[in-house]
Design a protein around this motif. Structure first.
Motif, PDB file in Angstrom:
ATOM      1  N   ASN A  65     -10.564 -12.756   4.861  1.00 25.30           N
ATOM      2  CA  ASN A  65     -10.954 -11.366   4.629  1.00 25.30           C
ATOM      3  C   ASN A  65     -10.124 -10.702   3.537  1.00 25.30           C
ATOM      4  OD1 ASN A  65     -12.878 -11.360   6.815  1.00 25.30           O
ATOM      5  ND2 ASN A  65     -11.135 -11.241   8.217  1.00 25.30           N
TER       6      ASN A  65
ATOM      7  N   LYS B 173       1.214  -7.375   8.283  1.00 24.48           N
ATOM      8  CA  LYS B 173      -0.112  -7.677   7.734  1.00 24.48           C
ATOM      9  C   LYS B 173      -0.545  -6.515   6.848  1.00 24.48           C
ATOM     10  CE  LYS B 173      -3.994  -7.049  10.013  1.00 24.48           C
ATOM     11  NZ  LYS B 173      -5.171  -7.179  10.915  1.00 24.48           N
TER      12      LYS B 173
ATOM     13  N   GLU C  76      -6.935 -10.293   3.722  1.00 23.23           N
ATOM     14  CA  GLU C  76      -5.783  -9.646   4.327  1.00 23.23           C
ATOM     15  C   GLU C  76      -4.580 -10.564   4.117  1.00 23.23           C
ATOM     16  OE1 GLU C  76      -8.008  -7.098   7.823  1.00 23.23           O
ATOM     17  OE2 GLU C  76      -7.067  -8.998   8.346  1.00 23.23           O
TER      18      GLU C  76
ATOM     19  N   ARG D 129      -8.788  -5.603   1.639  1.00 19.53           N
ATOM     20  CA  ARG D 129      -9.870  -6.387   2.236  1.00 19.53           C
ATOM     21  C   ARG D 129     -11.028  -6.576   1.252  1.00 19.53           C
ATOM     22  NH1 ARG D 129     -10.868  -7.454   7.766  1.00 19.53           N
ATOM     23  NH2 ARG D 129     -13.088  -7.359   7.253  1.00 19.53           N
TER      24      ARG D 129
ATOM     25  N   ASP E  38      -3.857  -4.889   5.189  1.00 21.23           N
ATOM     26  CA  ASP E  38      -5.318  -4.928   5.252  1.00 21.23           C
ATOM     27  C   ASP E  38      -5.975  -3.969   4.255  1.00 21.23           C
ATOM     28  OD1 ASP E  38      -4.780  -2.472   6.370  1.00 21.23           O
ATOM     29  OD2 ASP E  38      -5.615  -2.937   8.338  1.00 21.23           O
TER      30      ASP E  38
END
Length: 393
Positions: A301, A317, A303, A322, A319
């Motif tokens: 994705n 993480k 990420e 994305r 994100d």
């Protein structure tokens, strides 16, 4: 987008001629073009930059490869960096100054490499050939035929040049003559992603991730199997659901091998015997990076994850990028660096994953992972540009 890649891989597997393969690839791209029902790329967020990044030098390295789904990643070897274009140009530059040391036009459809070792620059082609050039002059040393297209970078050490073709075969050739010394054959599933991980030569062995979700270690001198380790088990009713390619290049360090699969796991195994040390469910085809303590992963994705190399637990993480089709992450000083589909290079704080800097090097996607040589970071775009960056003014 991934369905497009699956179908392209099946067509390529069934087509013997490179011109047929690539014309069909473009046709498939046209079929799906603007009709893909995919997540749109995340919009870039504003942030306060905490580190200055500047261009050191840049150069054109060859033709645009955006439509070919290839990852022609430059190779640093000592004080020089080698780069290749999809239509056959191969160049050697001084790492520090960007001065062109030599350039040759092979006229070949290059798809894998450059790799290096034993005084050679090694490349793979869409026409199922492996080419060896002299590292100092670019003069062709030898050329050999293999069984299918070569998308991964060949490499050489201890008198053996190793190359991998997309039909599951790994070859060992004499670095001096190109004569075949050994061959290893693995079964390729009906459907795979378009791409293969590059074999890694280390400690007299060859480590390679396969399309069936296995990691294999071969003896460099004769290709005999030292061990095999199952990283991911295919599951699901359809062939698409059962794809578990290892397209990310394995990372070998401190007696262990780190590896990632698509629709499978990120895992670490012992280099000595392939025994699994830990694994974590995570899907990646872009790739992985590492520093002394942390494994960095770009998942399917886009990420970005920071995992403890000892056990796979998460540190952080990111994100906020994305669906931007990020490259594999690369550790550079105090930062982690990834490139994206619009030519942006993102610098992330290594400890937190927070944005530290952003620089656009062009309009073309950055598919290959950034490369580090000393205090310089090299970015290669699919538009055929090589850019050297550094932290500071």
């Amino acid at each position: 987008m991934m369905y497009r890649l699956f179908i392209v891989s099946l067509i390529i597997a069934l087509s013997g001629c490179s011109s047929v393969r690539e014309s069909m690839t473009e046709s498939v791209t046209g079929w799906f073009g603007d009709k893909d029902n995919v997540e749109p790329p995340a919009k870039l967020v504003d942030f306060k930059e905490t580190v200055p990044v500047s261009r050191r030098w840049s150069a054109s390295v060859g033709s645009d490869s955006k439509k070919l789904y290839v990852r022609l990643q430059p190779r640093v070897d000592g004080d020089r960096i080698y780069a290749a274009g999809a239509k056959g140009r191969v160049s050697a530059f001084d790492v520090n100054t960007g001065d062109l040391l030599w350039q040759v036009d092979t006229g070949l459809p290059l798809r894998g490499g450059p790799g290096s070792g034993d005084g050679l620059v090694l490349l793979g082609t869409a026409d199922a050939e492996v080419i060896a050039l002299n590292r100092d002059t670019g003069e062709e040393r030898w050329r050999v035929k293999v069984s299918s297209e070569v998308l991964a970078a060949p490499s050489a050490a201890e008198g053996i040049a190793v190359a991998r073709s997309i039909d599951g075969r790994i070859y060992g050739f004499s670095s001096d003559t190109g004569k075949r010394v050994w061959i290893y054959d693995s079964r390729v599933p009906v459907l795979t992603l378009r791409g293969t991980s590059a074999p890694v030569i280390t400690n007299g062995g060859v480590i390679a991730g396969l399309a069936n979700g296995k990691l294999v270690a071969l003896l460099l001198k004769n290709g005999s199997v030292m061990w095999e380790s199952r990283i991911a088990i295919p599951s699901g009713r359809s062939e698409i659901e059962r794809i578990v390619d290892i397209d990310a290049d394995p990372i070998v360090a401190n007696g262990v091998v780190h590896v990632a699969t698509y629709q499978g796991n990120v895992a670490t195994v012992a280099l000595e015997n392939g025994r699994g040390l830990w694994n974590r469910k995570m899907s990646s085809h872009a790739g992985i990076g590492a520093d002394n303590n942390v494994l960095y992963v770009t998942d399917e994705n886009s990420e970005v994850w920071a995992l403890d190399r000892r056990n796979g637990s998460s540190y952080w993480k990111l994100d906020k990028l994305r669906a931007r089709k990020l490259s594999a992450p690369t550790a550079f000083g105090e930062y982690i660096v990834v490139g994206d589909l619009e030519g942006y290079v993102h610098f992330l704080d290594r400890k937190s994953g927070a944005f530290a800097a952003r620089l656009r090097v062009g309009n073309s996607p950055i598919v290959a992972a950034p490369i580090v040589a000393g205090d310089t970071l090299f970015i290669s775009s699919s538009g055929g540009e090589l850019t050297a960056l550094r932290i500071g003014g």
